[in-house]
Motif scaffolding. Sequence first.
Motif, short mmCIF file in Angstrom:
data_model
loop_
_atom_site.label_atom_id
_atom_site.label_comp_id
_atom_site.label_asym_id
_atom_site.label_seq_id
_atom_site.Cartn_x
_atom_site.Cartn_y
_atom_site.Cartn_z
N VAL A 71 0.85 -1.03 -0.01
CA VAL A 71 0.11 0.08 -0.06
C VAL A 71 0.86 1.35 -0.13
N ILE A 72 1.80 1.23 0.68
CA ILE A 72 2.78 2.34 0.95
C ILE A 72 3.46 2.60 -0.45
N ARG A 73 3.89 1.44 -1.32
CA ARG A 73 4.62 1.55 -2.49
C ARG A 73 3.63 1.98 -3.56
N ALA A 74 2.44 1.74 -3.33
CA ALA A 74 1.24 2.24 -4.29
C ALA A 74 1.25 3.77 -4.15
N ILE A 75 0.93 4.27 -2.93
CA ILE A 75 0.65 5.34 -2.38
C ILE A 75 2.17 6.38 -2.99
N THR A 76 3.29 5.90 -2.71
CA THR A 76 4.52 6.60 -3.59
C THR A 76 4.38 6.58 -4.91
N ALA A 77 3.99 5.57 -5.47
CA ALA A 77 3.92 5.62 -7.00
C ALA A 77 3.21 6.70 -7.54
N VAL A 78 1.76 6.86 -6.87
CA VAL A 78 0.95 7.95 -7.46
C VAL A 78 0.91 9.22 -6.95
N SER A 79 1.71 9.13 -6.00
CA SER A 79 1.90 10.73 -5.05
C SER A 79 2.75 11.68 -5.69
N GLY A 80 3.78 10.93 -6.48
CA GLY A 80 4.73 11.81 -7.01
C GLY A 80 6.21 11.12 -6.95
N TYR A 81 7.07 11.80 -7.43
CA TYR A 81 8.42 11.40 -7.31
C TYR A 81 9.49 12.57 -7.56
N LYS A 82 10.54 12.35 -7.30
CA LYS A 82 11.85 13.19 -7.29
C LYS A 82 12.62 13.21 -8.66
N ASP A 83 12.65 14.44 -9.37
CA ASP A 83 13.56 14.55 -10.35
C ASP A 83 14.72 15.63 -10.22
N GLY A 84 15.64 14.89 -10.12
CA GLY A 84 17.03 15.49 -9.43
C GLY A 84 16.74 16.14 -8.02
N ASP A 85 16.84 17.23 -7.72
CA ASP A 85 16.35 17.82 -6.47
C ASP A 85 15.04 18.39 -6.25
N GLN A 86 14.09 18.15 -7.28
CA GLN A 86 12.93 18.72 -7.42
C GLN A 86 11.74 17.73 -7.29
N VAL A 87 10.89 18.11 -6.36
CA VAL A 87 9.69 17.13 -6.32
C VAL A 87 8.73 17.23 -7.26
N VAL A 88 8.27 16.10 -7.96
CA VAL A 88 7.20 16.43 -9.11
C VAL A 88 5.88 15.78 -8.47
N LYS A 89 4.80 16.74 -7.81
CA LYS A 89 3.62 16.04 -7.32
C LYS A 89 2.55 15.44 -8.61
N LEU A 90 2.08 14.30 -8.39
CA LEU A 90 1.10 13.81 -9.13
C LEU A 90 -0.07 13.71 -8.77
N ILE A 91 -0.48 13.28 -7.80
CA ILE A 91 -1.86 12.96 -7.29
C ILE A 91 -1.79 13.29 -5.74
N GLU A 92 -2.53 14.48 -5.13
CA GLU A 92 -2.24 14.58 -3.68
C GLU A 92 -3.64 14.10 -2.91
N LYS A 93 -4.69 14.04 -3.65
CA LYS A 93 -5.90 13.48 -2.83
C LYS A 93 -5.94 12.00 -2.98
N ILE A 94 -5.91 11.39 -2.04
CA ILE A 94 -6.02 9.92 -2.11
C ILE A 94 -6.98 9.50 -1.09
N LYS A 95 -7.78 8.80 -1.56
CA LYS A 95 -8.70 8.12 -0.37
C LYS A 95 -8.71 6.58 -0.36
N PHE A 96 -9.48 5.90 0.64
CA PHE A 96 -9.05 4.39 0.56
C PHE A 96 -10.77 4.07 0.92
N ALA A 97 -10.83 2.73 -0.22
CA ALA A 97 -12.11 2.16 0.29
C ALA A 97 -12.04 1.20 1.11
N LYS A 98 -13.04 0.88 1.73
CA LYS A 98 -13.26 -0.28 2.70
C LYS A 98 -12.44 -1.43 2.05
N PRO A 99 -11.62 -2.20 3.07
CA PRO A 99 -10.89 -3.41 2.57
C PRO A 99 -11.88 -4.39 2.30
N ARG A 100 -11.52 -5.19 1.45
CA ARG A 100 -12.43 -6.52 0.91
C ARG A 100 -11.63 -7.54 1.83
#
Length: 163
Positions: free
Chosen positions: A133-162
Amino acid sequence: MKIRNRETSQQTELNMTSMIDIVFLLLIFFVMTFKIVEMEGDFSIKMPLAGQSSSSLDPTDLPLKLRLRSDATGSLAGIELNDIQMGSDPTSFDQLRANVIGLIGSSTPVEVEAGEGPEIEIDTDYNLRYEYVIRAITAVSGYKDGDQVVKLIEKIKFAKPRR
Protein backbone atom coordinates in the motif's frame (compact mmCIF):
# COMPACT_ATOMS: atom_id res chain seq x y z
CA MET A 1 -31.34 66.62 70.92
CA LYS A 2 -30.33 63.27 69.66
CA ILE A 3 -32.24 60.23 70.79
CA ARG A 4 -30.39 57.01 70.70
CA ASN A 5 -31.97 53.67 70.49
CA ARG A 6 -30.74 51.81 73.43
CA GLU A 7 -31.40 48.41 71.91
CA THR A 8 -28.57 46.93 69.86
CA SER A 9 -29.25 46.93 66.15
CA GLN A 10 -29.33 43.57 64.41
CA GLN A 11 -27.73 43.19 61.01
CA THR A 12 -29.12 40.72 58.54
CA GLU A 13 -26.60 38.78 56.49
CA LEU A 14 -27.32 37.26 53.12
CA ASN A 15 -26.35 33.63 52.72
CA MET A 16 -24.34 33.62 49.46
CA THR A 17 -23.62 29.89 49.44
CA SER A 18 -26.97 28.85 48.04
CA MET A 19 -26.88 31.59 45.38
CA ILE A 20 -23.42 30.46 44.22
CA ASP A 21 -24.64 26.85 44.06
CA ILE A 22 -27.56 27.84 41.83
CA VAL A 23 -25.30 29.87 39.52
CA PHE A 24 -22.96 26.93 39.09
CA LEU A 25 -25.86 24.56 38.43
CA LEU A 26 -27.19 26.90 35.73
CA LEU A 27 -23.72 27.20 34.21
CA ILE A 28 -23.30 23.42 34.09
CA PHE A 29 -26.77 23.02 32.57
CA PHE A 30 -26.10 25.50 29.76
CA VAL A 31 -22.64 24.09 29.01
CA MET A 32 -23.97 20.52 28.78
CA THR A 33 -26.92 21.42 26.55
CA PHE A 34 -25.02 23.70 24.16
CA LYS A 35 -24.84 22.33 20.62
CA ILE A 36 -22.53 23.73 17.98
CA VAL A 37 -24.29 24.06 14.64
CA GLU A 38 -22.51 24.55 11.33
CA MET A 39 -23.33 27.67 9.42
CA GLU A 40 -25.94 27.09 6.76
CA GLY A 41 -25.35 28.10 3.18
CA ASP A 42 -21.55 28.19 3.38
CA PHE A 43 -20.81 26.12 0.30
CA SER A 44 -17.53 26.36 -1.56
CA ILE A 45 -18.76 25.41 -5.02
CA LYS A 46 -16.69 26.20 -8.07
CA MET A 47 -18.93 26.47 -11.08
CA PRO A 48 -17.53 25.92 -14.60
CA LEU A 49 -17.08 28.88 -16.87
CA ALA A 50 -19.92 29.60 -19.30
CA GLY A 51 -18.08 29.01 -22.59
CA GLN A 52 -16.82 25.46 -22.07
CA SER A 53 -18.42 22.55 -23.88
CA SER A 54 -19.76 19.76 -21.70
CA SER A 55 -19.13 17.05 -24.31
CA SER A 56 -15.41 16.74 -23.56
CA LEU A 57 -14.94 14.80 -20.33
CA ASP A 58 -11.57 15.03 -18.64
CA PRO A 59 -10.53 11.63 -17.20
CA THR A 60 -8.77 13.35 -14.29
CA ASP A 61 -12.07 14.89 -13.14
CA LEU A 62 -13.29 11.42 -12.18
CA PRO A 63 -11.53 9.66 -9.33
CA LEU A 64 -9.04 7.06 -10.55
CA LYS A 65 -9.62 3.56 -9.16
CA LEU A 66 -6.56 1.61 -8.01
CA ARG A 67 -7.18 -2.02 -7.04
CA LEU A 68 -4.50 -3.95 -5.15
CA ARG A 69 -5.19 -7.69 -4.94
CA SER A 70 -3.39 -10.09 -2.63
CA ASP A 71 -2.93 -13.82 -2.33
CA ALA A 72 -3.53 -15.91 0.79
CA THR A 73 -0.12 -15.04 2.28
CA GLY A 74 -0.61 -11.26 1.96
CA SER A 75 1.76 -10.83 -0.99
CA LEU A 76 0.79 -8.70 -3.96
CA ALA A 77 -1.15 -10.71 -6.58
CA GLY A 78 -2.06 -7.92 -8.97
CA ILE A 79 -2.48 -4.20 -9.59
CA GLU A 80 -5.29 -2.64 -11.63
CA LEU A 81 -5.67 1.05 -12.47
CA ASN A 82 -9.08 1.79 -13.98
CA ASP A 83 -9.35 -1.89 -15.10
CA ILE A 84 -5.86 -1.85 -16.68
CA GLN A 85 -3.90 -4.89 -15.47
CA MET A 86 -0.30 -4.19 -14.47
CA GLY A 87 0.80 -7.50 -12.99
CA SER A 88 2.54 -8.09 -9.68
CA ASP A 89 6.25 -8.05 -10.50
CA PRO A 90 8.65 -5.49 -8.94
CA THR A 91 8.39 -3.19 -11.98
CA SER A 92 4.60 -2.93 -11.76
CA PHE A 93 4.82 0.11 -9.44
CA ASP A 94 6.96 1.91 -12.05
CA GLN A 95 4.35 0.98 -14.67
CA LEU A 96 1.66 2.31 -12.31
CA ARG A 97 3.50 5.65 -12.06
CA ALA A 98 3.85 5.80 -15.87
CA ASN A 99 0.12 5.13 -16.33
CA VAL A 100 -0.77 7.83 -13.79
CA ILE A 101 1.47 10.29 -15.63
CA GLY A 102 -0.21 9.28 -18.90
CA LEU A 103 -3.69 9.78 -17.45
CA ILE A 104 -2.89 13.09 -15.79
CA GLY A 105 -1.21 14.33 -18.93
CA SER A 106 1.95 15.90 -17.56
CA SER A 107 5.11 14.83 -15.84
CA THR A 108 6.06 18.36 -14.83
CA PRO A 109 5.09 19.93 -11.52
CA VAL A 110 1.73 21.67 -11.78
CA GLU A 111 0.55 24.29 -9.31
CA VAL A 112 -3.04 23.43 -8.43
CA GLU A 113 -5.32 25.18 -6.00
CA ALA A 114 -6.32 23.41 -2.83
CA GLY A 115 -9.24 21.08 -3.40
CA GLU A 116 -8.59 20.73 -7.13
CA GLY A 117 -6.61 18.23 -9.11
CA PRO A 118 -6.88 14.51 -9.74
CA GLU A 119 -8.11 12.11 -7.08
CA ILE A 120 -7.46 8.40 -6.61
CA GLU A 121 -9.33 5.77 -4.61
CA ILE A 122 -7.25 2.81 -3.41
CA ASP A 123 -9.13 -0.47 -2.97
CA THR A 124 -7.18 -3.26 -1.28
CA ASP A 125 -7.74 -6.78 -0.05
CA TYR A 126 -7.95 -7.17 3.72
CA ASN A 127 -4.84 -9.31 4.16
CA LEU A 128 -2.54 -7.31 1.82
CA ARG A 129 0.73 -6.35 3.48
CA TYR A 130 1.08 -2.70 4.34
CA GLU A 131 4.34 -2.28 2.42
CA TYR A 132 2.52 -2.69 -0.91
CA VAL A 133 0.00 0.00 0.00
CA ILE A 134 2.86 2.38 0.86
CA ARG A 135 4.62 1.59 -2.44
CA ALA A 136 1.37 2.27 -4.34
CA ILE A 137 0.87 5.60 -2.53
CA THR A 138 4.46 6.53 -3.31
CA ALA A 139 3.99 5.62 -6.98
CA VAL A 140 0.84 7.72 -7.48
CA SER A 141 1.67 10.71 -5.28
CA GLY A 142 4.86 11.83 -7.02
CA TYR A 143 8.56 11.34 -7.50
CA LYS A 144 11.87 13.21 -7.30
CA ASP A 145 13.40 14.59 -10.48
CA GLY A 146 16.90 15.54 -9.40
CA ASP A 147 16.39 17.84 -6.43
CA GLN A 148 12.85 18.82 -7.47
CA VAL A 149 9.73 16.99 -6.25
CA VAL A 150 7.12 16.35 -8.95
CA LYS A 151 3.64 15.97 -7.43
CA LEU A 152 1.14 13.82 -9.31
CA ILE A 153 -1.92 13.06 -7.15
CA GLU A 154 -2.41 14.68 -3.76
CA LYS A 155 -5.96 13.59 -2.97
CA ILE A 156 -5.93 9.91 -1.99
CA LYS A 157 -8.85 8.12 -0.40
CA PHE A 158 -9.29 4.50 0.62
CA ALA A 159 -12.15 2.12 0.02
CA LYS A 160 -13.16 -0.32 2.72
CA PRO A 161 -10.80 -3.34 2.56
CA ARG A 162 -12.29 -6.47 0.98
CA ARG A 163 -12.30 -9.69 2.96
